[in-house]
Design a protein around this motif. Sequence first.
Motif, PDB file in Angstrom:
ATOM      1  N   THR A  60       0.818  -1.204   0.000  1.00  0.00           N
ATOM      2  CA  THR A  60       0.000   0.000   0.000  1.00  0.00           C
ATOM      3  C   THR A  60       0.852   1.254   0.000  1.00  0.00           C
ATOM      4  O   THR A  60       2.060   1.213   0.237  1.00  0.00           O
ATOM      5  N   THR A  61       0.171   2.361  -0.198  1.00  0.00           N
ATOM      6  CA  THR A  61       0.784   3.673  -0.087  1.00  0.00           C
ATOM      7  C   THR A  61       1.401   3.869   1.297  1.00  0.00           C
ATOM      8  O   THR A  61       2.365   4.605   1.454  1.00  0.00           O
ATOM      9  N   TYR A  62       0.855   3.196   2.297  1.00  0.00           N
ATOM     10  CA  TYR A  62       1.231   3.405   3.690  1.00  0.00           C
ATOM     11  C   TYR A  62       2.092   2.278   4.263  1.00  0.00           C
ATOM     12  O   TYR A  62       2.300   2.213   5.463  1.00  0.00           O
ATOM     13  N   LEU A  83      -6.350   1.718   9.877  1.00  0.00           N
ATOM     14  CA  LEU A  83      -5.687   2.938   9.424  1.00  0.00           C
ATOM     15  C   LEU A  83      -6.633   3.768   8.556  1.00  0.00           C
ATOM     16  O   LEU A  83      -6.789   4.972   8.773  1.00  0.00           O
ATOM     17  N   GLN A 126      -8.177   7.513   9.288  1.00  0.00           N
ATOM     18  CA  GLN A 126      -7.931   8.611   8.362  1.00  0.00           C
ATOM     19  C   GLN A 126      -9.209   9.317   7.920  1.00  0.00           C
ATOM     20  O   GLN A 126      -9.219  10.538   7.795  1.00  0.00           O
ATOM     21  N   THR A 168      -5.299   8.663  -1.721  1.00  0.00           N
ATOM     22  CA  THR A 168      -4.796   9.907  -1.149  1.00  0.00           C
ATOM     23  C   THR A 168      -5.914  10.524  -0.320  1.00  0.00           C
ATOM     24  O   THR A 168      -7.014  10.741  -0.836  1.00  0.00           O
TER      25      THR A 168
END
Length: 117
Positions: free
Chosen positions: A39-41, A56, A60, A113
């Motif tokens: 993932t992006t994270y 998460l 967010q 995002t």
Amino acid sequence: MDASRSAEQVFLDHLERAQQGDVEGDLRHNFSPRCVLLTTYGTFRGHDGVREAAALLERQIGPARYVYVTRVCEGEIAFLEWSADTPRASIADGADSFVIRNGKIVAMTIHYTVQAK
């Protein structure tokens, strides 16, 4: 494992359970215990990793209904474009890909995002 389910059946069941916020049911029915999420994270592994990634996202943006823009499944590969909008934040560019084998999700990529409000 329930290898009798097609990749598309697993994919669609995952999407429905995500809408319901049913992480535990999703894990039991749709995810391999050895799955990997890129993932992006960061990278998340196994059922605990899926729980962590779901928690998460909820931290967010808060509880959300997702808009599934594009859903495509071909063989053992699936792709999803999605968005979400909550009072806390929005996501316009969600994009996930899946590898589904023997009735379970074995790998995913997840990109989004968060735009805070």
